[in-house]
Design a protein around this motif. Structure first.
Motif, PDB file in Angstrom:
ATOM      1  N   ARG A 108       4.560  -8.704  18.765  1.00  0.00           N
ATOM      2  CA  ARG A 108       5.514  -9.809  18.556  1.00  0.00           C
ATOM      3  C   ARG A 108       5.051 -10.761  17.443  1.00  0.00           C
ATOM      4  O   ARG A 108       5.186 -11.974  17.555  1.00  0.00           O
ATOM      5  CB  ARG A 108       5.718 -10.595  19.854  1.00  0.00           C
ATOM      6  N   SER A 109       4.539 -10.192  16.383  1.00  0.00           N
ATOM      7  CA  SER A 109       3.947 -11.021  15.327  1.00  0.00           C
ATOM      8  C   SER A 109       4.615 -10.777  13.980  1.00  0.00           C
ATOM      9  O   SER A 109       4.870  -9.633  13.610  1.00  0.00           O
ATOM     10  CB  SER A 109       2.454 -10.721  15.210  1.00  0.00           C
ATOM     11  N   PRO A 110       4.900 -11.861  13.218  1.00  0.00           N
ATOM     12  CA  PRO A 110       5.330 -11.682  11.835  1.00  0.00           C
ATOM     13  C   PRO A 110       4.126 -11.430  10.937  1.00  0.00           C
ATOM     14  O   PRO A 110       2.987 -11.749  11.289  1.00  0.00           O
ATOM     15  CB  PRO A 110       5.996 -13.025  11.492  1.00  0.00           C
ATOM     16  N   PHE A 111       4.370 -10.852   9.782  1.00  0.00           N
ATOM     17  CA  PHE A 111       3.328 -10.564   8.791  1.00  0.00           C
ATOM     18  C   PHE A 111       3.892 -10.939   7.424  1.00  0.00           C
ATOM     19  O   PHE A 111       4.865 -10.351   6.964  1.00  0.00           O
ATOM     20  CB  PHE A 111       2.947  -9.081   8.851  1.00  0.00           C
ATOM     21  N   ALA A 123      -3.137 -13.435  19.546  1.00  0.00           N
ATOM     22  CA  ALA A 123      -3.408 -12.580  18.390  1.00  0.00           C
ATOM     23  C   ALA A 123      -2.208 -12.656  17.451  1.00  0.00           C
ATOM     24  O   ALA A 123      -1.060 -12.677  17.891  1.00  0.00           O
ATOM     25  CB  ALA A 123      -3.633 -11.140  18.835  1.00  0.00           C
ATOM     26  N   HIS A 124      -2.478 -12.713  16.166  1.00  0.00           N
ATOM     27  CA  HIS A 124      -1.407 -12.661  15.178  1.00  0.00           C
ATOM     28  C   HIS A 124      -1.841 -11.780  14.015  1.00  0.00           C
ATOM     29  O   HIS A 124      -2.995 -11.345  13.944  1.00  0.00           O
ATOM     30  CB  HIS A 124      -1.025 -14.063  14.692  1.00  0.00           C
ATOM     31  N   THR A 125      -0.924 -11.504  13.116  1.00  0.00           N
ATOM     32  CA  THR A 125      -1.204 -10.679  11.941  1.00  0.00           C
ATOM     33  C   THR A 125      -1.388 -11.602  10.745  1.00  0.00           C
ATOM     34  O   THR A 125      -0.468 -12.347  10.392  1.00  0.00           O
ATOM     35  CB  THR A 125      -0.045  -9.709  11.659  1.00  0.00           C
ATOM     36  N   ASN A 126      -2.580 -11.582  10.132  1.00  0.00           N
ATOM     37  CA  ASN A 126      -2.808 -12.482   9.001  1.00  0.00           C
ATOM     38  C   ASN A 126      -2.330 -11.858   7.693  1.00  0.00           C
ATOM     39  O   ASN A 126      -1.833 -10.732   7.658  1.00  0.00           O
ATOM     40  CB  ASN A 126      -4.277 -12.918   8.926  1.00  0.00           C
ATOM     41  N   GLN A 127      -2.488 -12.591   6.580  1.00  0.00           N
ATOM     42  CA  GLN A 127      -1.947 -12.135   5.297  1.00  0.00           C
ATOM     43  C   GLN A 127      -2.682 -10.915   4.748  1.00  0.00           C
ATOM     44  O   GLN A 127      -2.194 -10.278   3.816  1.00  0.00           O
ATOM     45  CB  GLN A 127      -1.975 -13.270   4.271  1.00  0.00           C
ATOM     46  N   ASN A 128      -3.836 -10.604   5.325  1.00  0.00           N
ATOM     47  CA  ASN A 128      -4.538  -9.381   4.929  1.00  0.00           C
ATOM     48  C   ASN A 128      -4.035  -8.152   5.689  1.00  0.00           C
ATOM     49  O   ASN A 128      -4.512  -7.039   5.459  1.00  0.00           O
ATOM     50  CB  ASN A 128      -6.041  -9.540   5.155  1.00  0.00           C
ATOM     51  N   GLY A 129      -3.106  -8.366   6.619  1.00  0.00           N
ATOM     52  CA  GLY A 129      -2.618  -7.258   7.432  1.00  0.00           C
ATOM     53  C   GLY A 129      -3.616  -6.861   8.505  1.00  0.00           C
ATOM     54  O   GLY A 129      -3.709  -5.681   8.854  1.00  0.00           O
ATOM     55  N   ALA A 130      -4.339  -7.843   9.044  1.00  0.00           N
ATOM     56  CA  ALA A 130      -5.354  -7.586  10.072  1.00  0.00           C
ATOM     57  C   ALA A 130      -5.070  -8.450  11.303  1.00  0.00           C
ATOM     58  O   ALA A 130      -4.438  -9.507  11.210  1.00  0.00           O
ATOM     59  CB  ALA A 130      -6.747  -7.890   9.527  1.00  0.00           C
ATOM     60  N   LEU A 131      -5.555  -7.992  12.464  1.00  0.00           N
ATOM     61  CA  LEU A 131      -5.428  -8.773  13.687  1.00  0.00           C
ATOM     62  C   LEU A 131      -6.353  -9.970  13.610  1.00  0.00           C
ATOM     63  O   LEU A 131      -7.523  -9.849  13.250  1.00  0.00           O
ATOM     64  CB  LEU A 131      -5.772  -7.921  14.904  1.00  0.00           C
ATOM     65  N   LEU A 142       7.624  -2.200 -11.003  1.00  0.00           N
ATOM     66  CA  LEU A 142       7.051  -3.401 -11.610  1.00  0.00           C
ATOM     67  C   LEU A 142       5.773  -3.836 -10.907  1.00  0.00           C
ATOM     68  O   LEU A 142       4.817  -4.274 -11.555  1.00  0.00           O
ATOM     69  CB  LEU A 142       8.078  -4.540 -11.560  1.00  0.00           C
ATOM     70  N   ARG A 143       5.756  -3.730  -9.576  1.00  0.00           N
ATOM     71  CA  ARG A 143       4.580  -4.126  -8.794  1.00  0.00           C
ATOM     72  C   ARG A 143       4.399  -3.124  -7.652  1.00  0.00           C
ATOM     73  O   ARG A 143       5.379  -2.610  -7.103  1.00  0.00           O
ATOM     74  CB  ARG A 143       4.742  -5.539  -8.209  1.00  0.00           C
ATOM     75  N   GLU A 144       3.134  -2.902  -7.256  1.00  0.00           N
ATOM     76  CA  GLU A 144       2.843  -1.963  -6.166  1.00  0.00           C
ATOM     77  C   GLU A 144       1.643  -2.446  -5.374  1.00  0.00           C
ATOM     78  O   GLU A 144       0.665  -2.931  -5.954  1.00  0.00           O
ATOM     79  CB  GLU A 144       2.578  -0.565  -6.726  1.00  0.00           C
ATOM     80  N   VAL A 145       1.747  -2.334  -4.068  1.00  0.00           N
ATOM     81  CA  VAL A 145       0.638  -2.671  -3.165  1.00  0.00           C
ATOM     82  C   VAL A 145       0.430  -1.499  -2.224  1.00  0.00           C
ATOM     83  O   VAL A 145       1.378  -1.041  -1.575  1.00  0.00           O
ATOM     84  CB  VAL A 145       0.925  -3.950  -2.351  1.00  0.00           C
ATOM     85  N   LYS A 146      -0.820  -1.024  -2.129  1.00  0.00           N
ATOM     86  CA  LYS A 146      -1.181   0.024  -1.177  1.00  0.00           C
ATOM     87  C   LYS A 146      -2.346  -0.470  -0.335  1.00  0.00           C
ATOM     88  O   LYS A 146      -3.361  -0.902  -0.875  1.00  0.00           O
ATOM     89  CB  LYS A 146      -1.569   1.316  -1.898  1.00  0.00           C
ATOM     90  N   LYS A 147      -2.209  -0.393   0.983  1.00  0.00           N
ATOM     91  CA  LYS A 147      -3.291  -0.829   1.865  1.00  0.00           C
ATOM     92  C   LYS A 147      -3.010  -0.373   3.292  1.00  0.00           C
ATOM     93  O   LYS A 147      -1.919   0.095   3.613  1.00  0.00           O
ATOM     94  CB  LYS A 147      -3.436  -2.354   1.821  1.00  0.00           C
ATOM     95  N   LYS A 148      -4.010  -0.516   4.142  1.00  0.00           N
ATOM     96  CA  LYS A 148      -3.850  -0.268   5.571  1.00  0.00           C
ATOM     97  C   LYS A 148      -3.583  -1.601   6.261  1.00  0.00           C
ATOM     98  O   LYS A 148      -4.218  -2.615   5.941  1.00  0.00           O
ATOM     99  CB  LYS A 148      -5.103   0.390   6.163  1.00  0.00           C
ATOM    100  N   VAL A 149      -2.660  -1.601   7.206  1.00  0.00           N
ATOM    101  CA  VAL A 149      -2.301  -2.827   7.910  1.00  0.00           C
ATOM    102  C   VAL A 149      -2.209  -2.560   9.407  1.00  0.00           C
ATOM    103  O   VAL A 149      -1.976  -1.432   9.844  1.00  0.00           O
ATOM    104  CB  VAL A 149      -0.958  -3.401   7.403  1.00  0.00           C
ATOM    105  N   SER A 150      -2.410  -3.629  10.172  1.00  0.00           N
ATOM    106  CA  SER A 150      -2.231  -3.585  11.624  1.00  0.00           C
ATOM    107  C   SER A 150      -1.329  -4.741  12.028  1.00  0.00           C
ATOM    108  O   SER A 150      -1.354  -5.809  11.404  1.00  0.00           O
ATOM    109  CB  SER A 150      -3.583  -3.699  12.348  1.00  0.00           C
ATOM    110  N   PHE A 151      -0.530  -4.527  13.067  1.00  0.00           N
ATOM    111  CA  PHE A 151       0.408  -5.545  13.536  1.00  0.00           C
ATOM    112  C   PHE A 151       0.062  -5.933  14.973  1.00  0.00           C
ATOM    113  O   PHE A 151      -0.023  -5.081  15.852  1.00  0.00           O
ATOM    114  CB  PHE A 151       1.841  -5.028  13.508  1.00  0.00           C
ATOM    115  N   ALA A 152      -0.106  -7.243  15.208  1.00  0.00           N
ATOM    116  CA  ALA A 152      -0.247  -7.746  16.569  1.00  0.00           C
ATOM    117  C   ALA A 152       1.121  -7.716  17.250  1.00  0.00           C
ATOM    118  O   ALA A 152       2.158  -7.745  16.581  1.00  0.00           O
ATOM    119  CB  ALA A 152      -0.800  -9.166  16.547  1.00  0.00           C
TER     120      ALA A 152
END
Length: 319
Positions: free
Chosen positions: A228-231, A67-75, A216-226
């Motif tokens: 030992r995984s980078p995101f 399992a890893h964390t993808n660029q959408n912040g999902a497992l 200048l820039r803002e991102v709001k979202k829900k994320v999950s981390f697998a």
């Protein structure tokens, strides 16, 4: 959270096979994926049941993936040999991928050997069986098959060996400008270095000029981390050109438990990074504020001169 899913393209919703887990005796819950309490040094078979629901023979490839964390912040379980930040990993404990041939309507079981290290492990190991139809032969024959119309099942595997609690941790390690699908983006690399699943965190990320407060820039979202995984979080630059300077990235993460992380990192956009403006598929043209000011001043001068001429003309007419 880990479960059983199917992914199909918009072009073809016809599913050619079914896949389900045959749950073993050490299953800990009534979920449809593997949720197992394992023992140090133990070995066991994890078995899946596959059934061809189509009217022709097919080949199904089953990969056991980390399992890893993808660029959408999902497992995500779809990449084989995905590197993590430490071990042991699911792929290190499980046997190699297999390809199974199924006749029309045929049902078969496929088993993988799981081997737990003699020293056991702490925390959670997370992986999954990624099952998809192997269509390489059809692709080579030009029969219209491609990865664009491939569908897949994912069956998650969650392993725990001890009751020892591992404290969660999140780090912000790198910020760098780049391109995502040809669009200007700043990428922030976050890491979950510990064997803990972190789900449904509220994230707010903001970019400012260093020492300034204007966002200048803002991102709001829900994320999950697998575990030992980078995101790699992409922050869209909204087609504005990159400008060299010093910037500050601030990220606030809040877990459902109430625990929060406030992460900050300074980063630079350098002159060499501005070359990305020429490589991007779309960049907004900058307004020339001096030109606008010049036009306003000239227009104002013309109006004043016109008024002076008009007043002088009225005085001459009165004489």
């Amino acid at each position: 959270m880990l479960g059983f899913s199917i992914r199909a393209s918009a072009e073809s919703n016809k599913v050619s096979f079914d896949a389900q887990a045959v749950l073993p005796d050490n299953q800990r819950s009534d979920v449809s994926y593997y949720d197992l309490k394992v023992q140090p040094g133990a070995t066991q078979q994890l078995t899946l049941k596959l059934r061809n629901t189509s009217e022709k023979p097919i080949r199904v490839k089953v990969e056991a993936n980390n399992a890893h964390t993808n660029q959408n912040g999902a497992l995500d379980y779809s990449k084989h040999q995905q590197k993590l930040l430490g071990g042991p990993t699911f792929e290190e404990l499980i046997s190699k991928p297999q390809t199974i041939t199924l006749e029309s309507g045929q049902e078969r079981e496929v088993s993988f050997q799981l081997t737990i290290p003699k020293a056991g492990f702490t925390g959670t190991i997370l992986g999954g069986f990624y099952c998809y139809e192997d269509t390489k032969d059809q692709e080579n024959k030009g029969d219209g098959f491609s990865l664009e119309n491939q569908f897949a099942y994912t069956i998650g595997v969650r392993l725990e060996c001890s009751d020892e609690t591992v404290a969660p941790d999140i780090r912000l390690t790198k910020v760098k400008p780049g391109l995502q699908n040809g669009y200007l983006t700043v990428f922030a690399t976050l890491e979950n270095p510990v064997p803990v699943v972190m789900s449904q965190l509220d994230m707010t990320a903001t970019v400012t000029k260093k020492g300034e407060k204007q966002v200048l820039r803002e991102v709001k979202k829900k994320v999950s981390f697998a575990p030992r995984s980078p995101f790699k979080l992409p922050i869209s630059w909204e087609n504005e050109p990159l400008k060299k300077g010093q910037y500050q990235l601030s990220i606030l993460l809040k877990a459902p438990s109430g625990k929060a992380w406030h992460l900050e990192k300074s980063f630079a956009i350098k002159g060499e990074d501005e070359k990305l403006n020429q490589e991007a598929v779309e960049v907004k043209k900058e307004e020339n504020h001096y030109l606008v000011l010049y036009i306003v001043l000239v227009s104002f001068l013309i109006i004043i001169l016109g008024l002076v001429w008009y007043i002088a003309k009225l005085r001459r007419d009165k004489r």
